[in-house]
Design a protein around this motif. Structure first.
Motif, short mmCIF file in Angstrom:
data_model
loop_
_atom_site.label_atom_id
_atom_site.label_comp_id
_atom_site.label_asym_id
_atom_site.label_seq_id
_atom_site.Cartn_x
_atom_site.Cartn_y
_atom_site.Cartn_z
N GLU A 244 0.82 -1.21 0.00
CA GLU A 244 0.00 0.00 0.00
C GLU A 244 0.85 1.26 0.00
N TRP A 245 2.12 1.12 0.38
CA TRP A 245 3.01 2.26 0.53
C TRP A 245 4.23 2.12 -0.39
N GLU A 246 4.61 3.20 -1.03
CA GLU A 246 5.81 3.19 -1.88
C GLU A 246 6.99 3.60 -1.00
N ILE A 247 7.65 2.61 -0.45
CA ILE A 247 8.75 2.86 0.47
C ILE A 247 10.05 2.88 -0.33
N GLY A 248 10.75 4.02 -0.26
CA GLY A 248 11.95 4.22 -1.04
C GLY A 248 13.23 3.96 -0.26
N GLU A 249 14.23 4.76 -0.55
CA GLU A 249 15.56 4.52 0.00
C GLU A 249 15.65 4.89 1.48
N CYS A 250 16.63 4.29 2.12
CA CYS A 250 16.95 4.65 3.50
C CYS A 250 17.74 5.96 3.48
N LEU A 251 17.21 6.98 4.14
CA LEU A 251 17.84 8.30 4.13
C LEU A 251 18.92 8.44 5.19
N GLY A 252 18.81 7.72 6.28
CA GLY A 252 19.78 7.86 7.35
C GLY A 252 19.52 6.87 8.46
N MET A 253 20.54 6.71 9.32
CA MET A 253 20.45 5.78 10.44
C MET A 253 20.95 6.46 11.71
N TRP A 254 20.25 6.20 12.81
CA TRP A 254 20.61 6.74 14.11
C TRP A 254 20.81 5.57 15.08
N TRP A 255 21.76 5.74 16.00
CA TRP A 255 22.14 4.65 16.88
C TRP A 255 22.04 5.07 18.34
N ARG A 256 21.64 4.11 19.19
CA ARG A 256 21.65 4.32 20.63
C ARG A 256 22.74 3.40 21.21
N PRO A 257 23.87 3.97 21.63
CA PRO A 257 24.97 3.15 22.13
C PRO A 257 24.63 2.39 23.40
N CYS B 136 18.80 0.83 16.81
CA CYS B 136 19.07 1.48 15.53
C CYS B 136 17.75 1.97 14.95
N THR B 137 17.70 3.24 14.57
CA THR B 137 16.51 3.82 13.95
C THR B 137 16.85 4.19 12.52
N LYS B 138 16.06 3.68 11.58
CA LYS B 138 16.30 3.93 10.16
C LYS B 138 15.17 4.77 9.58
N LEU B 139 15.54 5.81 8.84
CA LEU B 139 14.56 6.70 8.21
C LEU B 139 14.46 6.35 6.72
N PHE B 140 13.23 6.13 6.27
CA PHE B 140 12.98 5.79 4.87
C PHE B 140 12.12 6.87 4.22
N LEU B 141 12.47 7.19 2.99
CA LEU B 141 11.64 8.10 2.19
C LEU B 141 10.43 7.32 1.70
N VAL B 142 9.23 7.85 1.95
CA VAL B 142 7.99 7.23 1.48
C VAL B 142 7.32 8.21 0.52
N LYS B 143 7.14 7.77 -0.71
CA LYS B 143 6.58 8.63 -1.76
C LYS B 143 5.07 8.44 -1.83
N LEU B 144 4.38 9.56 -1.94
CA LEU B 144 2.91 9.53 -1.98
C LEU B 144 2.40 9.60 -3.42
N PRO B 145 1.23 9.03 -3.65
CA PRO B 145 0.55 9.26 -4.93
C PRO B 145 -0.08 10.65 -4.92
N VAL B 146 -0.75 11.01 -5.99
CA VAL B 146 -1.34 12.33 -6.10
C VAL B 146 -2.44 12.55 -5.07
N SER B 147 -3.10 11.47 -4.63
CA SER B 147 -4.14 11.60 -3.60
C SER B 147 -4.23 10.30 -2.83
N ARG B 148 -4.68 10.37 -1.58
CA ARG B 148 -4.94 9.20 -0.77
C ARG B 148 -5.66 9.64 0.50
N LYS B 149 -6.17 8.65 1.24
CA LYS B 149 -6.84 8.93 2.52
C LYS B 149 -5.87 8.62 3.67
N PHE B 150 -5.76 9.57 4.57
CA PHE B 150 -5.02 9.36 5.81
C PHE B 150 -6.04 9.25 6.94
N ILE B 151 -6.07 8.10 7.59
CA ILE B 151 -6.99 7.87 8.70
C ILE B 151 -6.14 7.66 9.95
#
Length: 218
Positions: A126-139, A159-174
Motif C-alpha cells: 500500500e506504501w511506496e517505500i523508497g531509499e533509507c535516508l539515514g540511520m541513528w544509533w543508541r549506544p 538502531c533507527t532507520k529513516l525511509f523516504l515514502v513517496k505519496l501518490p497524487v491523492s490518498r486517505k489518511f486515517i
C-alpha cells in the motif's frame, strides 16, 4: 584557468555536472483526505520503567530496530513533512519498532497502516517505500540517539532507520483519534531540535540532495 568551478548558466551545472541531484515529486496537501479512527494505546511509564523494558527486550531479542517514514507534501509552494503529534506535545515520524524477524519494508508498511490508514492489516504494498535516508544509533540504554555509531561501541542497543515514502497524487489518511497528523514546513524543522528532537530536525539536511518538483494537479 585555475581551480574555480565552472557554472554553465542555463543548465545550472558546476564543472559540467548537474547540481540538481535526484528529483522528488511532491503533491499538494489539498489532494489528500484526513479522517480519524479508534485511538491507540500508549504506555504510561517513567524513564526508569522504559530503560528496564528496553533491557528486558534486548536480553530476549538483541538490538532494537525502529523504522520511520519521511513523507513530504506541498503547501504554499513549500515542502512540508508529515509529523504525528502525541498528547499535543511530542512530535514523531510515522513508524515504530520492528517485530523479531520482521523485515524493514514489511514492518514500516505495517506501522504506516496502523497509524495512517483505514485498515491495520499492514500491507506494505500500500506504501511506496523508497531509499533509507539515514540511520541513528543508541549506544546504551540511557543515552541519546546519534547519527553515527561510535567506534568503541560493539553492541548498540537500538538502531533507527529513516525511509523516504513517496505519496501518490491523492490518498486517505486515517489517524487514531489520540494523534494529530500535521504538515510542518522544512524551514520550521531545520535545526530546531529543541521542539522536534535531533532526528526530525535533521531531515532537511537528509533531503538536501533532492530537487523538489511540485506537481500541479489542477
Amino acid at each position: 584557468m585555475g581551480d574555480e568551478a565552472r557554472v554553465d548558466g542555463e543548465n545550472g551545472d558546476v564543472g559540467g555536472r548537474s547540481d540538481r541531484g535526484s528529483v522528488l515529486d511532491i503533491y499538494p496537501l489539498s489532494g489528500y483526505y484526513f479522517g480519524s479512527k479508534e485511538a491507540i494505546s500508549f504506555r504510561d511509564e517513567t524513564i526508569a520503567d522504559r530503560v528496564l523494558r528496553m533491557k528486558s527486550n534486548y536480553a530476549a531479542h538483541g538490538m532494537r530496530t525502529c523504522v520511520e517514514a519521511v513523507v513530504v507534501v506541498e503547501l504554499f509552494k513549500h515542502p512540508h513533512v508529515l509529523l504525528l503529534q502525541v498528547r499535543n506535545s511530542t512530535f514523531k515520524l510515522p513508524g515504530g519498532r520492528l517485530r523479531p524477524g520482521e523485515s524493514e519494508i514489511e514492518g514500516l508498511g505495517r506501522k504506516l497502516s496502523r497509524k495512517l490508514s483505514v485498515s491495520d492489516s499492514g500491507d506494505e504494498k500500500e506504501w511506496e517505500i523508497g531509499e533509507c535516508l539515514g540511520m541513528w544509533w543508541r549506544p546504551d540504554f540511557e543515552t541519546l540517539l546519534y547519527p553515527y555509531l561510535p567506534p568503541n561501541v560493539k553492541k548498540p542497543k537500538e538502531c533507527t532507520k529513516l525511509f523516504l515514502v513517496k505519496l501518490p497524487v491523492s490518498r486517505k489518511f486515517i489517524v487514531p483519534g489520540n494523534l494529530k497528523l500535521l504538515a510542518v514546513p522544512l524551514c520550521q524543522i531545520h535545526d530546531n531540535s529543541k521542539t522536534y528532537g535531533p532526528i526530525i530536525s535533521g531531515i532537511p539536511q537528509l533531503l538536501s540532495k533532492y530537487s523538489f518538483n511540485i506537481v500541479d494537479v489542477e
